[in-house]
Design an enzyme around this catalytic site. Structure first.
Site, PDB file in Angstrom:
ATOM      1  N   LYS A 207       0.867  -1.054  -0.070  1.00 55.99           N
ATOM      2  CA  LYS A 207      -0.082  -0.151  -0.115  1.00 55.99           C
ATOM      3  C   LYS A 207       0.895   1.271  -0.096  1.00 55.99           C
ATOM      4  CE  LYS A 207      -1.732   2.293   3.439  1.00 55.99           C
ATOM      5  NZ  LYS A 207      -1.743   3.706   2.841  1.00 55.99           N
ATOM      6  N   GLY A 259       7.506   4.234   8.083  1.00 56.95           N
ATOM      7  CA  GLY A 259       6.556   5.621   8.566  1.00 56.95           C
ATOM      8  C   GLY A 259       6.842   6.041   9.800  1.00 56.95           C
ATOM      9  N   SER A 260       5.564   6.861  10.362  1.00 67.18           N
ATOM     10  CA  SER A 260       6.154   7.474  11.652  1.00 67.18           C
ATOM     11  C   SER A 260       6.273   6.362  12.872  1.00 67.18           C
ATOM     12  CB  SER A 260       4.868   8.114  12.069  1.00 67.18           C
ATOM     13  OG  SER A 260       3.663   7.398  12.156  1.00 67.18           O
ATOM     14  N   THR A 261       6.796   6.816  13.952  1.00 63.79           N
ATOM     15  CA  THR A 261       7.202   5.874  15.067  1.00 63.79           C
ATOM     16  C   THR A 261       5.630   5.901  15.719  1.00 63.79           C
ATOM     17  OG1 THR A 261       9.344   6.619  15.467  1.00 63.79           O
ATOM     18  CG2 THR A 261       8.173   5.901  17.324  1.00 63.79           C
ATOM     19  N   GLY A 264       4.196   3.062  13.838  1.00 62.24           N
ATOM     20  CA  GLY A 264       5.172   1.694  13.965  1.00 62.24           C
ATOM     21  C   GLY A 264       4.654   1.010  15.244  1.00 62.24           C
ATOM     22  N   GLU A 281      10.804   0.582   9.673  1.00 61.43           N
ATOM     23  CA  GLU A 281      11.831   1.607   9.706  1.00 61.43           C
ATOM     24  C   GLU A 281      10.920   2.817   9.897  1.00 61.43           C
ATOM     25  OE1 GLU A 281      13.437   4.701   8.339  1.00 61.43           O
ATOM     26  OE2 GLU A 281      13.185   3.813   6.192  1.00 61.43           O
ATOM     27  N   CYS A 315      13.389  10.351   6.747  1.00 57.20           N
ATOM     28  CA  CYS A 315      13.663  10.142   8.215  1.00 57.20           C
ATOM     29  C   CYS A 315      15.084  10.162   8.693  1.00 57.20           C
ATOM     30  CB  CYS A 315      13.107   8.839   8.518  1.00 57.20           C
ATOM     31  SG  CYS A 315      13.112   7.718   7.057  1.00 57.20           S
ATOM     32  N   GLU A 413      10.835  14.774  16.228  1.00 48.60           N
ATOM     33  CA  GLU A 413      11.175  14.707  14.608  1.00 48.60           C
ATOM     34  C   GLU A 413      10.041  15.901  13.926  1.00 48.60           C
ATOM     35  OE1 GLU A 413      10.038  11.357  12.341  1.00 48.60           O
ATOM     36  OE2 GLU A 413      11.614  11.253  11.230  1.00 48.60           O
TER      37      GLU A 413
END
Ligand code: ADP
Length: 502
Positions: A207, A259-261, A264, A281, A315, A413
Site C-alpha cells: 500500500k 513511516g512514523s514511530t 509503528g 523503519e 527520516c 522529528e
C-alpha cells in the site's frame, strides 16, 4: 534580493578563510521547467490486484493533488477490508501455486525485467514523483528513480544465490508480505520493499501513502508489462485504515512498514502474539557532527544536502547540527550564506533546490514546530528567499541557533527544512548529546581524521553513519535504526534475511 557576503574569517588553526561569496546579486536563473509532455496520468486509478486493475469493492475514490499548486492530478481507489482480502488471497494463491515453485533464476529474470523497464521509463517516473509529492525534479531524477531501479537490479542478482548469501543454511521464503510505505520516497520505498521480497520468493501486497500513490500505480503498470505472474505483486491504495487492514489480515506472514514511530507502535501492538514477522523503519532525529578539523565548505554542503535539499522529508535527515565551538561562528556564517543561495519554488524547475512540502497537514506540523522553537527561546533564522505566490505548500530553509538539549525542536522529528544547531567542546560531550534522543536511525561525522571517525562511529547509537558525506545510499548497504527508529534492516544481505526463514 542582493546579498554580498564578503568576509575574512579566522579559522581555529589561525588561517584566514576568504568566504567572498556573491549570492543572488542582481541576477537569477531563467526558468528551466521539466516537460510533462511525455507522461500520462489517468483521471482515475483502480487497484492492482491479481495482475489486473480492478474497481474498489465500495466504489470509493479519493483525490491526489500536486502540492505545488494544489490542483488535482487524479482520483485514486480507496481499498477497504474486502479489497485487502482479495489482494491477500491473490498473493497467497500466487505464492502457493507459482512464485514459490518457480526456479529462482526465473524469478530473477522477472525482477531484472522490472528494473530495465523502470530505467526505460525513468523520466516518466521522475516527473510523476515530482508532480505528486512536491520533491524537486532534480532529486526525483537523480536519486529516487535511479536508486529504485538499482534496488531491483541488485536483488534480481541475489534471487538464485540465496544459499551463498547464507552458507550452510537452507533459506526459504516467508509467504505473503504486507508492505506499507510513506510519502517521502514513494517509488524508492516501493522498490526497497518489493525487490528483496520477490527475490526471496515471497509475494506482496503493497500500500502506498495516500498523498503519493501515483508512482506505485505506474510501477503496477511496469509489473504488468514485465509479465509477472498474476498476484505476485498487488498494489493497493488508501489511507491508514487500509494499512491497518493489511497489518491485521490473518494470512499475512510479514509486515514491512516505513513511516512514523506512532504508527509503528500501533503496528507492533497489532501483531504482538501473532507469528507475523516485522520490519519497522520509523522516525529519526539525526545528529550531523562537525569537528573543528573538518573540511568546512564540504561540511556546509553536507549539512545543506542533509536537511534542505529534500525539504527535510527524510527520516534520516540531518536535523540536529552539532558544531565544535571553535569553528561554530565560521560554520554558521557559511551556512547562512549558502542558505541565501537556495531556491525554493517550482519542484519541476531544474534549478529548484527546495520543492513543495508534501501536504497542507505536513506544512502545519512544520509551522507548529517553528512556533515551538521560537517559544522555547532558540534564535530563529530563515533565508530571505521569496516563496511562490498563491497556491502550494512552502517553507523557507530554517535555522535555530542556541538550541538546548531539552528543546522539543532538538528532540522531536519535524520532517521539514528546519535545522536545530548546538555547539560542543569535546568528542565525549557530542557523543552524549547526539545519543540523547529516543531515535537512532542515522548520523553524520565531519572530520579530517580517520581515527576520530572510527571512534565516533563506534559510539554513536545510529543504524547508519556517514563520514564526510551525507544521505548516500546504495542497494548493497543495509539501512535501519536503533531504539524508536525501529528494527530490522533493508538493503544488502540484511535486507534478504528480513524476507527469509534462515
Ligand atoms: P507519515 O508521518 O510519513 O505520514 P504515517 O506513519 O502516518 O507516516 O504513514 C505511513 C504509512 O502508514 C502510510 O501509508 C499510511 O497510510 C500508513 N498508516 C497510517 N496509519 C496506519 C495504521 N494504523 N496501520 C497501518 N498503516 C497505517
Amino acid at each position: 534580493m542582493a546579498t554580498t557576503a564578503k568576509q575574512k574569517i579566522k579559522a581555529s588553526n589561525g588561517n584566514s578563510i576568504d568566504s567572498s561569496l556573491d549570492f543572488n546579486s542582481g541576477w537569477s536563473y531563467s526558468p528551466a521547467p521539466e516537460s510533462t509532455d511525455h507522461i500520462e496520468i489517468k483521471d482515475q486509478y483502480e487497484l492492482f490486484i491479481n495482475g489486473k486493475f480492478v474497481k474498489p469493492a465500495k466504489g470509493k475514490y479519493f483525490p491526489t493533488i500536486n502540492p505545488a499548486n494544489e490542483k488535482r492530478l487524479s482520483m485514486v481507489a480507496e481499498a477497504t477490508k474486502e479489497d485487502v482480502d482479495k489482494a491477500v488471497k491473490a498473493a497467497r494463491n500466487a505464492y502457493n501455486n507459482v512464485w514459490s515453485k518457480m526456479p529462482a533464476r526465473e524469478r530473477g529474470k522477472y525482477i531484472y525485467r522490472i528494473a530495465r523497464i523502470m530505467q526505460e521509463r525513468a523520466r516518466e517516473f521522475a516527473v510523476i514523483e515530482t508532480l505528486d509529492g512536491g520533491k524537486t525534479i532534480r532529486e526525483a531524477r537523480d536519486v529516487d528513480v535511479p536508486l529504485a531501479a538499482a534496488h531491483f537490479f541488485y536483488y534480481a542478482g541475489w534471487a538464485d544465490k540465496l544459499e551463498y548469501a547464507f552458507p550452510g543454511k537452507s533459506p526459504h521464503p516467508l509467504g505473503v508480505a504486507g508492505q506499507i510505505i510513506p510519502w517521502n520516497f514513494p517509488l524508492l520505498m516501493a522498490a526497497w520493499k518489493i525487490a528483496p521480497a520477490l527475490a526471496c520468493g515471497n509475494t506482496v501486497v503493497l500500500k502506498s501513502a495516500e498523498t503519493t500513490p501515483l508512482t506505485s500505480l505506474k510501477l503496477a503498470e511496469v509489473i504488468q508489462e514485465a509479465g509477472l505472474p498474476d498476484g505476485v505483486v498487488n498494489i493497493i491504495t488508501g489511507a491508514g485504515a487500509t494499512g491497518a487492514e493489511i497489518v491485521n489480515h490473518p494470512d499475512i506472514n510479514k509486515v514491512a512498514f516505513t513511516g512514523s514511530t506512532a504508527v509503528g507502535k500501533i503496528i507492533q501492538n497489532a501483531i504482538a502474539g501473532t507469528d507475523k514477522k516485522a520490519t519497522l523503519e520509523l522516525g529519526g532525529k539525526a545528529a550531523n557532527i562537525v569537528l573543528d578539523d573538518a573540511p568546512l565548505d564540504q561540511a556546509v554542503e553536507g549539512i545543506i544536502n542533509g536537511i534542505y535539499f529534500n525539504q527535510g522529508h527524510v527520516c534520516c535527515a540531518g536535523s540536529r547540527l552539532f558544531i565544535q565551538e571553535d569553528v561554530a561562528d565560521i560554520v554558521v556564517r557559511k551556512l547562512k550564506d549558502r542558505m541565501e543561495s537556495l531556491i525554493v519554488g517550482d519542484p519541476m524547475d531544474k534549478n529548484t533546490d527546495i520543492g513543495a512540502i508534501n501536504s497542507k497537514e505536513q506544512l502545519g506540523v512544520i509551522n507548529k514546530y517553528i512556533k515551538i522553537g521560537k517559544g522555547e527561546g532558540a534564535e530563529f533564522y530563515q533565508s530571505s528567499c521569496s516563496l511562490p505566490n498563491g497556491k502550494g505548500f512552502w517553507c523557507k530553509p530554517t535555522l535555530f541557533l542556541n538550541v538546548s538539549q531539552s528543546h522539543r525542536i532538538a528532540q522531536e522529528e519535524i520532517f521539514g527544512p528546519v535545522l536545530a544547531v548546538q555547539t560542543f567542546r569535546t568528542v565525549e560531550e557530542v557523543i552524549e548529546k547526539a545519543n540523547n534522543t529516543p531515535y537512532g536511525l542515522s548520523a553524520g561525522v565531519w572530520t579530517d581524521k580517520g581515527a576520530k571517525i572510527f571512534n565516533m562511529t563506534n559510539k554513536l547509537r545510529a543504524g547508519v553513519i556517514w563520514a564526510n558525506t551525507y544521505n548516500k545510499f546504495d542497494p548493497a548497504s543495509p539501512f535501519g535504526g536503533y531504539k524508536e527508529s525501529g528494527f530490522g534492516r533493508e538493503g544488502g544481505l540484511h535486507g534478504l534475511a528480513a524476507y527469509l526463514h534462515v
